[in-house]
Design a protein around this motif. Structure first.
Motif, PDB file in Angstrom:
ATOM      1  N   VAL A 119      80.001  85.242 -20.221  1.00 47.26           N
ATOM      2  CA  VAL A 119      81.063  84.607 -19.424  1.00 47.26           C
ATOM      3  C   VAL A 119      81.283  85.422 -18.157  1.00 47.26           C
ATOM      4  CG1 VAL A 119      83.516  84.015 -19.355  1.00 47.26           C
ATOM      5  CG2 VAL A 119      82.190  83.552 -21.423  1.00 47.26           C
ATOM      6  N   ALA A 120      81.425  86.744 -18.310  1.00 49.70           N
ATOM      7  CA  ALA A 120      81.627  87.607 -17.139  1.00 49.70           C
ATOM      8  C   ALA A 120      80.442  87.490 -16.183  1.00 49.70           C
ATOM      9  CB  ALA A 120      81.810  89.056 -17.582  1.00 49.70           C
ATOM     10  N   PHE A 121      79.221  87.518 -16.729  1.00 55.85           N
ATOM     11  CA  PHE A 121      78.029  87.440 -15.888  1.00 55.85           C
ATOM     12  C   PHE A 121      77.992  86.150 -15.074  1.00 55.85           C
ATOM     13  CE2 PHE A 121      73.630  85.888 -15.384  1.00 55.85           C
ATOM     14  CZ  PHE A 121      73.196  86.823 -14.458  1.00 55.85           C
ATOM     15  N   PHE A 122      78.219  85.004 -15.733  1.00 58.53           N
ATOM     16  CA  PHE A 122      78.110  83.736 -15.003  1.00 58.53           C
ATOM     17  C   PHE A 122      79.240  83.548 -13.991  1.00 58.53           C
ATOM     18  CE2 PHE A 122      75.169  82.603 -18.493  1.00 58.53           C
ATOM     19  CZ  PHE A 122      74.069  82.339 -17.690  1.00 58.53           C
ATOM     20  N   LEU A 123      80.439  84.039 -14.303  1.00 59.98           N
ATOM     21  CA  LEU A 123      81.515  83.995 -13.305  1.00 59.98           C
ATOM     22  C   LEU A 123      81.160  84.864 -12.096  1.00 59.98           C
ATOM     23  CD1 LEU A 123      84.740  84.163 -15.502  1.00 59.98           C
ATOM     24  CD2 LEU A 123      84.093  82.311 -13.964  1.00 59.98           C
ATOM     25  N   LEU A 124      80.702  86.086 -12.355  1.00 61.15           N
ATOM     26  CA  LEU A 124      80.344  86.979 -11.257  1.00 61.15           C
ATOM     27  C   LEU A 124      79.114  86.480 -10.502  1.00 61.15           C
ATOM     28  CD1 LEU A 124      81.020  90.374 -13.018  1.00 61.15           C
ATOM     29  CD2 LEU A 124      82.309  89.408 -11.115  1.00 61.15           C
ATOM     30  N   LEU A 125      78.146  85.922 -11.213  1.00 60.56           N
ATOM     31  CA  LEU A 125      76.971  85.355 -10.558  1.00 60.56           C
ATOM     32  C   LEU A 125      77.376  84.216  -9.623  1.00 60.56           C
ATOM     33  CD1 LEU A 125      73.843  85.151 -10.288  1.00 60.56           C
ATOM     34  CD2 LEU A 125      73.935  83.504 -12.177  1.00 60.56           C
ATOM     35  N   GLY A 126      78.205  83.312 -10.112  1.00 60.21           N
ATOM     36  CA  GLY A 126      78.664  82.201  -9.275  1.00 60.21           C
ATOM     37  C   GLY A 126      79.424  82.668  -8.052  1.00 60.21           C
TER      38      GLY A 126
ATOM     39  N   VAL B  72      89.746  87.823 -12.468  1.00 56.39           N
ATOM     40  CA  VAL B  72      89.499  87.345 -13.833  1.00 56.39           C
ATOM     41  C   VAL B  72      88.067  87.683 -14.251  1.00 56.39           C
ATOM     42  CG1 VAL B  72      89.232  85.267 -15.257  1.00 56.39           C
ATOM     43  CG2 VAL B  72      91.261  85.546 -13.821  1.00 56.39           C
ATOM     44  N   ALA B  73      87.118  87.457 -13.350  1.00 49.65           N
ATOM     45  CA  ALA B  73      85.718  87.721 -13.686  1.00 49.65           C
ATOM     46  C   ALA B  73      85.481  89.195 -13.999  1.00 49.65           C
ATOM     47  CB  ALA B  73      84.817  87.271 -12.538  1.00 49.65           C
ATOM     48  N   THR B  74      86.134  90.082 -13.252  1.00 53.34           N
ATOM     49  CA  THR B  74      85.925  91.511 -13.493  1.00 53.34           C
ATOM     50  C   THR B  74      86.772  92.042 -14.642  1.00 53.34           C
ATOM     51  OG1 THR B  74      87.563  92.174 -11.825  1.00 53.34           O
ATOM     52  CG2 THR B  74      85.257  91.985 -11.101  1.00 53.34           C
ATOM     53  N   SER B  75      87.642  91.206 -15.212  1.00 51.23           N
ATOM     54  CA  SER B  75      88.497  91.694 -16.297  1.00 51.23           C
ATOM     55  C   SER B  75      88.145  91.109 -17.656  1.00 51.23           C
ATOM     56  CB  SER B  75      89.968  91.404 -15.973  1.00 51.23           C
ATOM     57  OG  SER B  75      90.220  90.019 -15.995  1.00 51.23           O
ATOM     58  N   ILE B  76      87.055  90.377 -17.740  1.00 55.82           N
ATOM     59  CA  ILE B  76      86.632  89.817 -19.031  1.00 55.82           C
ATOM     60  C   ILE B  76      86.414  90.941 -20.043  1.00 55.82           C
ATOM     61  CG2 ILE B  76      84.789  88.562 -20.231  1.00 55.82           C
ATOM     62  CD1 ILE B  76      86.549  86.719 -18.608  1.00 55.82           C
ATOM     63  N   ASP B  77      85.846  92.054 -19.588  1.00 54.36           N
ATOM     64  CA  ASP B  77      85.629  93.166 -20.512  1.00 54.36           C
ATOM     65  C   ASP B  77      86.943  93.740 -21.025  1.00 54.36           C
ATOM     66  OD1 ASP B  77      86.209  94.164 -17.979  1.00 54.36           O
ATOM     67  OD2 ASP B  77      84.874  95.889 -18.158  1.00 54.36           O
ATOM     68  N   ALA B  78      87.992  93.684 -20.215  1.00 49.96           N
ATOM     69  CA  ALA B  78      89.300  94.168 -20.664  1.00 49.96           C
ATOM     70  C   ALA B  78      89.873  93.273 -21.762  1.00 49.96           C
ATOM     71  CB  ALA B  78      90.275  94.255 -19.484  1.00 49.96           C
ATOM     72  N   LEU B  79      89.506  91.997 -21.741  1.00 46.64           N
ATOM     73  CA  LEU B  79      89.912  91.085 -22.806  1.00 46.64           C
ATOM     74  C   LEU B  79      89.320  91.548 -24.134  1.00 46.64           C
ATOM     75  CD1 LEU B  79      91.297  88.245 -23.408  1.00 46.64           C
ATOM     76  CD2 LEU B  79      88.987  87.340 -23.226  1.00 46.64           C
ATOM     77  N   ALA B  80      88.035  91.865 -24.100  1.00 42.77           N
ATOM     78  CA  ALA B  80      87.365  92.348 -25.313  1.00 42.77           C
ATOM     79  C   ALA B  80      87.928  93.697 -25.748  1.00 42.77           C
ATOM     80  CB  ALA B  80      85.871  92.444 -25.082  1.00 42.77           C
ATOM     81  N   VAL B  81      88.229  94.560 -24.785  1.00 45.26           N
ATOM     82  CA  VAL B  81      88.833  95.858 -25.121  1.00 45.26           C
ATOM     83  C   VAL B  81      90.183  95.642 -25.784  1.00 45.26           C
ATOM     84  CG1 VAL B  81      89.887  97.925 -24.110  1.00 45.26           C
ATOM     85  CG2 VAL B  81      87.593  97.230 -23.426  1.00 45.26           C
ATOM     86  N   GLY B  82      90.960  94.705 -25.256  1.00 47.20           N
ATOM     87  CA  GLY B  82      92.258  94.400 -25.867  1.00 47.20           C
ATOM     88  C   GLY B  82      92.115  93.938 -27.306  1.00 47.20           C
ATOM     89  N   MET B  83      91.078  93.142 -27.559  1.00 45.64           N
ATOM     90  CA  MET B  83      90.825  92.707 -28.929  1.00 45.64           C
ATOM     91  C   MET B  83      90.504  93.900 -29.818  1.00 45.64           C
ATOM     92  SD  MET B  83      88.625  89.274 -28.450  1.00 45.64           S
ATOM     93  CE  MET B  83      89.239  87.948 -27.447  1.00 45.64           C
ATOM     94  N   GLY B  84      89.694  94.806 -29.298  1.00 48.42           N
ATOM     95  CA  GLY B  84      89.360  96.006 -30.059  1.00 48.42           C
ATOM     96  C   GLY B  84      90.571  96.888 -30.300  1.00 48.42           C
ATOM     97  N   LEU B  85      91.479  96.935 -29.336  1.00 49.11           N
ATOM     98  CA  LEU B  85      92.684  97.750 -29.482  1.00 49.11           C
ATOM     99  C   LEU B  85      93.610  97.210 -30.568  1.00 49.11           C
ATOM    100  CD1 LEU B  85      93.571  98.630 -25.767  1.00 49.11           C
ATOM    101  CD2 LEU B  85      92.497 100.096 -27.489  1.00 49.11           C
TER     102      LEU B  85
ATOM    103  N   VAL C 148      76.175  90.533  -3.588  1.00 47.29           N
ATOM    104  CA  VAL C 148      75.181  91.280  -4.365  1.00 47.29           C
ATOM    105  C   VAL C 148      75.876  92.244  -5.320  1.00 47.29           C
ATOM    106  CG1 VAL C 148      73.323  92.996  -4.198  1.00 47.29           C
ATOM    107  CG2 VAL C 148      73.341  91.020  -2.653  1.00 47.29           C
ATOM    108  N   VAL C 149      76.945  92.896  -4.850  1.00 43.84           N
ATOM    109  CA  VAL C 149      77.695  93.821  -5.711  1.00 43.84           C
ATOM    110  C   VAL C 149      78.255  93.076  -6.923  1.00 43.84           C
ATOM    111  CG1 VAL C 149      79.803  95.226  -5.837  1.00 43.84           C
ATOM    112  CG2 VAL C 149      78.236  95.516  -3.925  1.00 43.84           C
ATOM    113  N   LEU C 150      78.826  91.896  -6.716  1.00 40.99           N
ATOM    114  CA  LEU C 150      79.368  91.129  -7.844  1.00 40.99           C
ATOM    115  C   LEU C 150      78.269  90.755  -8.837  1.00 40.99           C
ATOM    116  CD1 LEU C 150      81.975  88.715  -6.232  1.00 40.99           C
ATOM    117  CD2 LEU C 150      82.393  90.803  -7.522  1.00 40.99           C
ATOM    118  N   ILE C 151      77.119  90.335  -8.322  1.00 36.47           N
ATOM    119  CA  ILE C 151      76.008  89.977  -9.211  1.00 36.47           C
ATOM    120  C   ILE C 151      75.529  91.202  -9.985  1.00 36.47           C
ATOM    121  CG2 ILE C 151      73.600  89.178  -9.276  1.00 36.47           C
ATOM    122  CD1 ILE C 151      74.379  87.325  -6.882  1.00 36.47           C
ATOM    123  N   LEU C 152      75.459  92.346  -9.314  1.00 38.53           N
ATOM    124  CA  LEU C 152      75.040  93.576  -9.996  1.00 38.53           C
ATOM    125  C   LEU C 152      76.044  93.992 -11.067  1.00 38.53           C
ATOM    126  CD1 LEU C 152      73.592  95.663  -7.018  1.00 38.53           C
ATOM    127  CD2 LEU C 152      72.328  94.542  -8.875  1.00 38.53           C
ATOM    128  N   ILE C 153      77.328  93.810 -10.798  1.00 37.48           N
ATOM    129  CA  ILE C 153      78.336  94.113 -11.814  1.00 37.48           C
ATOM    130  C   ILE C 153      78.121  93.217 -13.028  1.00 37.48           C
ATOM    131  CG2 ILE C 153      80.803  93.978 -12.381  1.00 37.48           C
ATOM    132  CD1 ILE C 153      81.345  94.715  -9.427  1.00 37.48           C
TER     133      ILE C 153
END
Length: 189
Positions: A72-79, A113-126, A172-177
């Motif tokens: 999800v994060a990849f495709f949002l950032l890619l777009g 939102v695209a750069t915070s998808i990983d924080a969603l998963a971290v929140g789940m882990g927390l 390019v930076v967003l795609i690389l992220i």
């Protein structure tokens, strides 16, 4: 989880937003501190809310979301990245309009939102760790706000160095992220 761990978690969660902010700062002609703070607050609020949402979803969805959050994060950032590259490659006589459009609230919020998808998963882990989730969310949001504000202002210097094609670099930076997020989830142990 102690305060030192939360501090480092906050820095890690804000790193991709910082990189995106460098790109944003480069695309703006001459961002003012007000623009940088606005961007920082938007990113900080989104990045602070996503671990709370993730924590609330926690137990029920962890096994399902963890399997595809990186895509999800990849495709949002890619777009978003491809859109920025397209806009940067267009010949446009109205550079100032383009810069203000790339700093619109909706585009900033979508990037946040695209750069915070990983924080969603971290929140789940927390949800499975003894942690004050409100404190964690405040620390993550605050670190992101500061890092993004600094990133936009630092990107201003980068924008002068690369000229009109700064938006291409930001894309390019967003795609690389996005690619780094997928790599971390798919290939890292």
């Amino acid at each position: 989880m102690n305060l030192i761990s939360l501090f480092f978690l906050s820095l890690a969660m804000s790193a991709d937003a910082f990189a995106a902010a460098l790109g944003k700062g480069a695309t703006l002609q001459k961002p003012r501190l007000r623009d940088a703070l606005r961007t920082g607050v938007i990113f900080g609020c989104v990045e602070g809310l996503t671990p709370l949402i993730g924590w609330l979803v926690g137990y029920a969805a962890l096994q399902y979301v963890e399997a595809w959050d990186h895509w999800v994060a990849f495709f949002l950032l890619l777009g978003l990245g491809l859109h920025m590259i397209y806009e940067g490659m267009k010949i446009d006589s109205s550079e100032q309009d383009k810069a203000s459009e790339s700093h619109s609230f909706m585009l900033l919020a979508l990037t946040a939102v695209a750069t915070s998808i990983d924080a969603l998963a971290v929140g789940m882990g927390l949800a499975f760790v003894d942690v004050n989730i409100v404190l964690a969310a405040i620390m993550i949001g605050s670190a992101t706000c500061i890092m993004v504000t600094v990133g936009v202002m630092a990107g201003r210097l980068l924008g002068r160095a690369i000229g009109r094609r700064a938006e291409v670099v930001g894309g390019v930076v967003l795609i690389l992220i996005g690619a780094a997020i997928v790599y971390e989830h798919v290939f890292a142990a």
